[in-house]
Design a protein around this motif. Structure first.
Motif, PDB file in Angstrom:
ATOM      1  N   GLY A   1       0.781  -1.220   0.000  1.00  0.00           N
ATOM      2  CA  GLY A   1       0.000   0.000   0.000  1.00  0.00           C
ATOM      3  C   GLY A   1       0.817   1.278   0.000  1.00  0.00           C
ATOM      4  O   GLY A   1       0.550   2.204  -0.798  1.00  0.00           O
ATOM      5  N   PRO A   2       1.840   1.410   0.861  1.00  0.00           N
ATOM      6  CA  PRO A   2       2.620   2.666   0.910  1.00  0.00           C
ATOM      7  C   PRO A   2       3.288   3.029  -0.405  1.00  0.00           C
ATOM      8  O   PRO A   2       3.591   4.204  -0.638  1.00  0.00           O
ATOM      9  CB  PRO A   2       3.646   2.383   2.012  1.00  0.00           C
ATOM     10  N   ASP A   3       3.544   2.044  -1.269  1.00  0.00           N
ATOM     11  CA  ASP A   3       4.153   2.354  -2.567  1.00  0.00           C
ATOM     12  C   ASP A   3       3.239   3.220  -3.429  1.00  0.00           C
ATOM     13  O   ASP A   3       3.702   3.849  -4.388  1.00  0.00           O
ATOM     14  CB  ASP A   3       4.476   1.062  -3.323  1.00  0.00           C
ATOM     15  N   TYR A   4       1.961   3.236  -3.094  1.00  0.00           N
ATOM     16  CA  TYR A   4       0.989   3.978  -3.898  1.00  0.00           C
ATOM     17  C   TYR A   4       0.209   4.994  -3.055  1.00  0.00           C
ATOM     18  O   TYR A   4      -0.838   5.483  -3.473  1.00  0.00           O
ATOM     19  CB  TYR A   4       0.016   3.007  -4.570  1.00  0.00           C
ATOM     20  N   GLY A   5       0.720   5.284  -1.863  1.00  0.00           N
ATOM     21  CA  GLY A   5       0.084   6.294  -1.024  1.00  0.00           C
ATOM     22  C   GLY A   5      -1.030   5.777  -0.141  1.00  0.00           C
ATOM     23  O   GLY A   5      -1.879   6.564   0.310  1.00  0.00           O
ATOM     24  N   TYR A   6      -1.015   4.455   0.141  1.00  0.00           N
ATOM     25  CA  TYR A   6      -2.067   3.867   0.971  1.00  0.00           C
ATOM     26  C   TYR A   6      -1.495   3.330   2.284  1.00  0.00           C
ATOM     27  O   TYR A   6      -0.283   3.197   2.462  1.00  0.00           O
ATOM     28  CB  TYR A   6      -2.778   2.744   0.217  1.00  0.00           C
TER      29      TYR A   6
ATOM     30  N   GLY B   1      -1.325   8.082   6.045  1.00  0.00           N
ATOM     31  CA  GLY B   1      -1.362   9.276   6.873  1.00  0.00           C
ATOM     32  C   GLY B   1      -2.730   9.617   7.405  1.00  0.00           C
ATOM     33  O   GLY B   1      -2.880  10.555   8.186  1.00  0.00           O
ATOM     34  N   GLY B   2      -3.788   8.857   6.991  1.00  0.00           N
ATOM     35  CA  GLY B   2      -5.115   9.076   7.538  1.00  0.00           C
ATOM     36  C   GLY B   2      -6.107   9.585   6.515  1.00  0.00           C
ATOM     37  O   GLY B   2      -5.769   9.912   5.377  1.00  0.00           O
ATOM     38  N   GLY B   3      -7.352   9.662   6.928  1.00  0.00           N
ATOM     39  CA  GLY B   3      -8.428  10.078   6.041  1.00  0.00           C
ATOM     40  C   GLY B   3      -9.473   8.999   5.907  1.00  0.00           C
ATOM     41  O   GLY B   3      -9.345   7.910   6.471  1.00  0.00           O
ATOM     42  N   ASP B   4     -10.522   9.293   5.170  1.00  0.00           N
ATOM     43  CA  ASP B   4     -11.601   8.330   4.983  1.00  0.00           C
ATOM     44  C   ASP B   4     -11.144   7.169   4.101  1.00  0.00           C
ATOM     45  O   ASP B   4     -10.304   7.344   3.209  1.00  0.00           O
ATOM     46  CB  ASP B   4     -12.813   9.007   4.337  1.00  0.00           C
TER      47      ASP B   4
END
Length: 551
Positions: A176-181, A209-212
């Motif tokens: 996920g972090p590779d694509y901003g998740y 980093g958070g959010g819906d």
């Protein structure tokens, strides 16, 4: 106290064996005509389920159904749940095969969890299977879950040439972090073919980093190499699990399960649109479920006792598989086991595999119906006898508290009958585990809503038990009524006030279908070998065509 569904039986049940025991046992005398009695049994689930599959050990977690064109059958993979899961390694993927959704052949374990506590797939999570005709290969994309690793959840892959024996691709993963998740929540991959004729994969996740929560989306032309193409919103702040996207007729659908622990939201739902793009836009513009008017069902397909539902189609019929949860408590008649779910009255995780047929109406809306093969399987007609009644004359139930009690059921039953109400506000129900003893019994009740224009199906505990209080006096303890963690199902009142009802039971699993528009799954222990009733709660109802058949 937790227990397996089928079951850790209490001492009273052990004395009587797996079939049943009764308060008025014959103490070794000549065999008693139990069909001629109406006293209560302490029945227990049998070691095997005839229709709603249970593994011989453990329970069924999130199903991952798939129609295997090569083999010509449905394969339903699932997360295998045990009571004694290890702290990090759990939920190997097991599977069953079926032709019609009513009878299953176990495949056993098909994808084991990792070999040690520090492997990325030490625990396995929900995913999907897809067969590629291009390279004659089965692909299984699944969630690798391990809090000991850099990323708690990633999407992993395994391949197979026969759909039974799998090889994990240990060097491949989508992180996920590779694509901003999120690295903590990145799970439940689902594959489908979109309007562009390419494979698409959606993954349930959060922004890094958070959010819906959002659905991350990838696409591929070969099922091997995946390109990130963006994401689309879920509903407000709700995490939607087990997504399933498919086209049926002229409409696109997203079926999902909400993980929010509330009595009105933790169910299987769907969203529909006239294209895949509009399906995604519906979330971006705000939640848009099928119009439910005053019912506000939010696209519900069943009750809270059917979860993690995902579909598969053989090209003609589409079916949906989910699990119905077990209830906490010792499987013993003296325990109040049908009123609790799990912790905090939330439904427990895992249970028995339940399958329905997905039906598409002319306006594109969906409802769940009985699989046609069910009526064929339950093909042994039984004698139906009236054992007791109140306010019952000429097939009519009149007045609050009126009922008609029928003779004992077997382990697997198909009950059908018709109810015609005299007015818009009449209220009726069907009860199980009912007797002429002072006992609790459990009712599925059709309640009038919205000034009689709509109906809501609820699960309630009725009756009473006698308790001796501290003063040595008899005291009536009444049923608690509506059961927390069960929820209901809303639908519109039929214009002719006529309800065609089909009920299928297999041990403690019961599914109610009404007028081919209502599906209501529930878990009720003690159904088998006990009496049942149809009840009235005011006004007048007429009962007709009462039938019972068994396997």
């Amino acid at each position: 106290m937790k227990t397996m569904i089928y079951s850790m039986i209490c001492a009273a049940s052990l004395i009587c064996g797996l079939t049943a025991c009764s308060k008025d046992s014959s103490n070794g005398d000549a065999p008693k005509d139990w069909q001629g009695t109406t006293t209560s049994f302490a029945s227990s689930d049998a070691q095997g389920f005839g229709t709603y599959f249970m593994p011989s050990v453990g329970r069924v977690g999130d199903p991952m159904p798939f129609y295997d064109k090569k083999a010509g059958n449905f394969k339903v993979f699932y997360l295998q749940e045990f009571d004694n899961n290890m702290s990090h390694r759990f939920h190997p993927i097991w599977g069953v095969t079926t032709q019609d959704g009513t009878s299953y052949q176990s495949m056993g374990e098909v994808l084991p969890y990792g070999a040690n506590d520090y492997m990325q797939d030490a625990a396995l999570g929900t995913g999907c299977c897809y067969y590629s005709e291009k390279d004659d290969t089965y692909y299984f994309y699944y969630t690798g879950h391990n809090g000991n690793c850099k990323y708690r959840e990633v999407v992993m892959r395994a391949t197979s040439k026969d759909g039974q024996n799998w090889v994990k691709d240990e060097l491949w993963a989508i992180n996920g972090p590779d694509y901003g998740y999120s690295s903590n929540d990145f799970r439940d991959p689902q594959i489908f073919i979109a309007d562009d004729d390419l494979y698409h994969m959606v993954i349930s996740t959060y922004p890094q980093g958070g959010g819906d929560p959002r659905f991350a989306e990838f696409k591929s032309s070969d099922m091997k190499n995946w390109e990130h193409v963006g994401s689309f919103k879920m509903i407000w702040d709700r995490m939607l699990e087990c997504p399933d996207i498919f086209k049926m007729g002229n409409y696109w659908y997203l079926v999902y399960s909400e993980s929010v622990k509330t009595s009105w939201s933790r169910v299987v739902k769907y969203l529909m649109a006239d294209s895949y793009q509009h399906l995604k836009d519906a979330f971006n513009d705000g939640p848009k479920w099928p119009a439910d008017g005053p019912l506000w069902r939010e696209g519900k397909l069943d009750s809270r006792a059917f979860y993690a539902g995902k579909t598969a189609s053989n090209g003609t019929d589409r079916y949906i598989w989910g699990w119905t949860p077990f209830r906490s408590g010792v499987d013993c008649h003296e325990k109040n086991i049908n009123v609790g779910g799990g912790d905090g009255n939330e439904p427990n995780w895992s249970g028995a595999l339940v399958c329905h047929k997905v039906f598409q109406h002319e306006d594109g809306t969906l409802s769940l119906r009985a699989i046609p093969a069910m009526a064929t399987k339950y093909n042994k007609p039984q004698t139906v006898k009236v054992m007791d009644s109140k306010g019952y004359t000429d097939n009519k139930l009149t007045g609050d508290g009126a009922y008609v009690l029928y003779n004992r059921l077997g382990t697997c039953n198909h009950i059908s009958f018709k109810v015609t109400t005299a007015g818009n506000d009449d209220k009726f129900g069907v009860s199980f585990v009912r007797s002429t003893d002072p006992e609790f019994y459990y009712s599925i009740i059709v309640n009038p809503e919205d000034n009689g224009n709509a109906r809501k199906v609820n699960f309630e505990q009725e009756g009473y038990r006698i308790k001796i209080n501290d003063q040595g006096e008899e005291e009536k303890i009444y049923g608690k009524g509506f059961i927390d963690g069960a929820d209901g199902y809303g639908f519109y009142r039929p214009a002719d006030n006529t309800y065609d009802i089909d009920i299928y039971t297999d041990n403690s699993v019961v599914v109610v279908y009404i007028n081919d528009i209502v599906c209501y799954t529930q878990r009720i222990y003690g159904i088998q070998k006990n009496c049942w009733s149809i009840n009235n709660y005011g006004g007048s109802v007429t009962i007709s065509d009462v039938k019972v058949s068994q396997q």
